[in-house]
Structure formats: C-alpha cells, structure tokens
Design an enzyme around this catalytic site. Sequence first.
Site, PDB file in Angstrom:
ATOM      1  N   SER A 200       0.823  -1.206   0.000  1.00 53.52           N
ATOM      2  CA  SER A 200       0.000   0.000   0.000  1.00 53.52           C
ATOM      3  C   SER A 200       0.860   1.259   0.000  1.00 53.52           C
ATOM      4  O   SER A 200       2.038   1.240   0.381  1.00 53.52           O
ATOM      5  CB  SER A 200      -0.913   0.018   1.231  1.00 53.52           C
ATOM      6  OG  SER A 200      -1.835  -1.040   1.180  1.00 53.52           O
TER       7      SER A 200
ATOM      8  N   ASP B  26      -1.243 -14.464   5.278  1.00 57.83           N
ATOM      9  CA  ASP B  26      -1.465 -14.286   3.838  1.00 57.83           C
ATOM     10  C   ASP B  26      -1.673 -15.677   3.239  1.00 57.83           C
ATOM     11  O   ASP B  26      -1.061 -16.646   3.700  1.00 57.83           O
ATOM     12  CB  ASP B  26      -0.273 -13.592   3.184  1.00 57.83           C
ATOM     13  CG  ASP B  26      -0.651 -12.904   1.887  1.00 57.83           C
ATOM     14  OD1 ASP B  26      -0.654 -11.660   1.855  1.00 57.83           O
ATOM     15  OD2 ASP B  26      -0.952 -13.609   0.900  1.00 57.83           O
TER      16      ASP B  26
END
Length: 601
Positions: free
Chosen positions: A430, A480
């Site tokens: 991000s 993840d």
Amino acid sequence: IKLNTSNKTHCTNALQTFYTENVLSQISTLINSYCGLIEGGSRCSSEQITYLFEHSQQTLQYILDLFDFYHNYCDQVQIILELFSLYAEHVLVYLNQNHTKAFYTYVLRLLEIFTKCNYGKKTREVNADEDFNAHIYTLLNCLNHLLAKDFIDFSNENSSNPEVNVGDVILYGLIICLPLIQSDNLLKIPSISLCYYKLVSSLCEQHSECLFRLLNQDQYSIFLSTIKSGLDNYDNEICKMCLETIQSLALYTIKQQKLNQTNEKSKYLEHFLDYLLQETVITTTTLSDLFDTLAGTIYTLICAYSNQFYQFLGQMKQYDENLSIIIDKLANDIGQKPDYNRKAKLSFTVKFESIFYQSYRIVAFNSNMAWRSSGVSHQELIENLYRNGLIKSQRIKEAMLRTDRGDFTDRTFDAYDDRPQPIGYAVTISAPHMHCFGLEILKDQLKPGAKVLDVGSGSGYLTACMARLVHPGGKAIGVDHIQELVDKSIVNIKKNNKDLFDEGIIEIHKSDGRQGYATEAPYDAIHVGAAAPDTPHELIRQLKVGGRLVSPVGSTFGQEMITYDKKADGSYEEKRHMGVMYVPLTDEKQQYASAGIRKDL
C-alpha cells in the site's frame, strides 16, 4: 456417421480413423468451403439468402455435432466458430422471425457445447492459450454481429414483437464467457478487451433490462467489476465505452425508479457516482479527455442517486474548505431532486466543466498526497508524511522510521514514492499514507503488550511496524494465503528487523485471512489489507472487548474504509471514514488466477 456399436473392434478402428490427419484435413476443407459459400451468398438477393438458410439448417445441426465431437481439436473448433460468426455477420439481417429464432437456437447450442468442453479444461499443448484466446475472441465477435439485427433488418417481414429477444441470447453468451475471460485475465489482451467492451456497451444501450432481469447479484457484481477495470486500465476508446455502459444502466435505473420497480442490483451502480466524482474532482484523471461523455454519465448517475451525490458533496467540504463555495454553487444549480432530461444534461455539462477546472486547481495546490510526501530516502519519506500531517503520533513516526520501506519492495528506483507498488501475485504494498492511516486509526490499541493481527500481510511492512508498536510484551501476527508472499515477507523483515523474530514479537503464517487466525485470538487490533465484500463478521468475532478492526469494505468498483469497535455485549460500533480502492479479499485460487498463474492447489 453412425457406428455399429455391437462390433467393438470395428467401433474402435472407426474412431481412430476419424481422428487421423487426413479426415481432420477433409473436415476443415469442407467447412472452409461452407464459409466461402456464406460470404459469397451475402452478395445475393434476400430471397436467395433465405433459400440458402432454409436448405442449410440440417447442415448446421450436423456441424454442431461435429463441434461437440471434435471439441479437443483447436483448428476444427476455430473454423466452426468462424462459420457461425460469418452467418451472424452476413446472413442474419436477411432472416425472417422464424429463421432468426432458429439461428439463435443454433447459437445457444454452440455456446452450451463450448461451455461444457472448456470449464476446467487442462491441456499440455504448447499453443493452447493462443488457441483458446482466438476461440473467445471469435465468440465475442459472433455475439457482436447478433446485435446488428436490432439496427438492420432486410427481411421482408414487419414484426414489432419478435418471439426471441437477442439481448437474452447475447447475455447468455456473456454469462458463459465471463468466468472464462476472468479466470485467465483475457481482458488484458487488446483484441479481446476491445471486442468485449464494444459488446457490453451496445448490449446495455439496447437491452439494459436483460442485465437486471437475467443476471443474479454475483454475476452483476462481476460484470460491473469489468467495467471498473476498463475505466482504470485502458485507453480512451474503451473508457468511453465503459462510461456509455454506466450511463445506459443508470438511465434504466431512473426508469425503474419512476415505476417503483427498483431492486437490490440497482444499488450496485451508485458506487460509480462516488468513483467518477473522486476521479474528476480529487485526483488527476485521464477521463477528463472524455469530458462530454464523463459529464453526461455523472449527471445521469446524479439523477439516479441524488442522495448519494449530496453525501459526497458533504464529504468534499470536509476534504478541503476551499471547495465549499464551488460545491454550494454546484448543488444550487442541480437542485435537490434533479429530473433527467436532455436539456438539463447539456446545461450540467457546461457548468460542470467550469467547476471541474476550478476544483482541480484547488486540489492540486493543497494536496497532501504522493507528490508532496514522496522522498529520495526512507527518512525523507517519513519526515514528509509527518510534516504533512499524515503521521500525527511520535510513536508511529519512530516505528515507521525503524522499518525501511526499501526492504519490502523490489523497485529500488521509486521505493520511497508515496504510492502503492506491485509486489507480485496481483498484490501491492500500500501507499505509505495508507499505512499511516492504518496505524493512526489503531494507535490506541497498538500498545506494549497488545496482540494484533494483520490480514493480507503481503510484503510484511505494516506487520513489522505493528510489532514495533506492541513491543515489549506484545505480538504481531501476519497472515497471507500466498505461500510465496509469506516466505518473501519473512526475508524482507529479517533484512534489518531480525530481532522481531528472535524475540518472538512477530509471526507470519500462511492462512485464509477471511477466517482470521483463530489459534491466537482474541486480538486487541486487526488490520485488513484487502477489501472484504461486506462486514467481516468472523474477524469481528476474533476481537477482544474494546478491540478495533479496520478494513476496506465493498466490491471492486466501490469501497469504504470502515472501523469496527467491539462492545462488552459482543455487538460493535461501525464508523465509515473515506472511499478507497483495494484489491479484493479473496481465496488462494482466485488470487493466483488474478496474477495469471495456473497452479494446482
């Protein structure tokens, strides 16, 4: 060809004969000749073409049988698809209602066979992908030609009530093609993307009601996500078609509202209003090159979703007080309940252009985003974020200074730019200002001794920052579902933050983040780095009382950053903060497919 199945040896030998090169070549030659007949016949009179079709119907049925029989032979599949595309292009416009209905039936059977033989298909042929792409392109082309019947009809028959709606036939084809297109990312191929967006633009212009009537909510959401992708990733030609598609759907929504016949799917489109207004007013956008189409689309959406529009104007005033005068003028010009008509639409286009350029100058001057906060080094990036008010807490500044962003991205030339960067597997790290937001919104929970969870930990950057903030005595856990990213994030963190692992302050696991990580629950704070489709109840369940979860929520074409604070009775308080755009929180298989990777799981 009929086989005597009682004689198994004869049957086996005959089947082997059908697959020989000689027979395959003969079939291709015959169908090629038929294609030539269709192209040549298109230059004849309508009576002759009708005669041709009447005497070809049995042949078309035989060819569909061949299509089913030779579905694993790419050359034969392609030439049969091309035959039907030629029929749709050159013959359909001359057919009467009964013949048209018959041809649509043949096309539907063609689609059914293609679907049956291609879902889940695996092959080791070297050129399999190229062949499949050609099949999809030819199918989409055939569907495009079907739409021409709505505009051009040379048949000697006047009928205002056709028995078969071509929109239904085309939409059935789209329902079949869309999952195949999505799973292999075929919209990245220029010829297929152009053909697809041309088809959906024309379909929505002429048959918007078919989408609302025949698509279920999941299919409609997937369809709109391809339109959003077209606006984000393609040139002006495709962007224009996407804007026209949105405008057609919004117009249909307005008609339904007047009849009090709206449904759940009508709400899905309103996210495009926020998106397009943010693109034009807040960010620099190439869509401004299509200003007339853009303004027309925005006006149509405003008429369909006026309440949403005024909510956006209120948010814009909070974004920058200098925009207040411009926003008030725009609201006054439009009125509380705008009614769609051509004259009002043209008037809005003229006024909106002036407002757009005024607001653009203000936002460009005052923006605290990427171009103001980027740096040539990690320290400069963090200092700029702090100076611009994106980092407010000294604790967070120190944690981010100790976690060098350059360790978490392979792109050394722009590692310290304030923008997202790809890290592989259709995932990004991000933008730094979004990391600041996540840490600041959770700072009261990110205290020494706390246990926190980072869902969709990706590069590992934010998980490492969270670990610094809960030290000593706390633990940060990252999850993840892509093993390669888990392994890579561990390597990234160990470059300059190995002590976090040595002291047991951080753990990274492979897990489906949609289910949280129940082994270590409950948590003081949970950060989600990908967009949940709706309220993430399972993650809220894993919060402690007084804990906070922050997550982007929404579909791929409209998302908001939302916090959930858990109360003592197990309920939660929800607060919406801003519109955002994140990759979706999805499963492992879809994530690999989005990255164009075929992997057996």
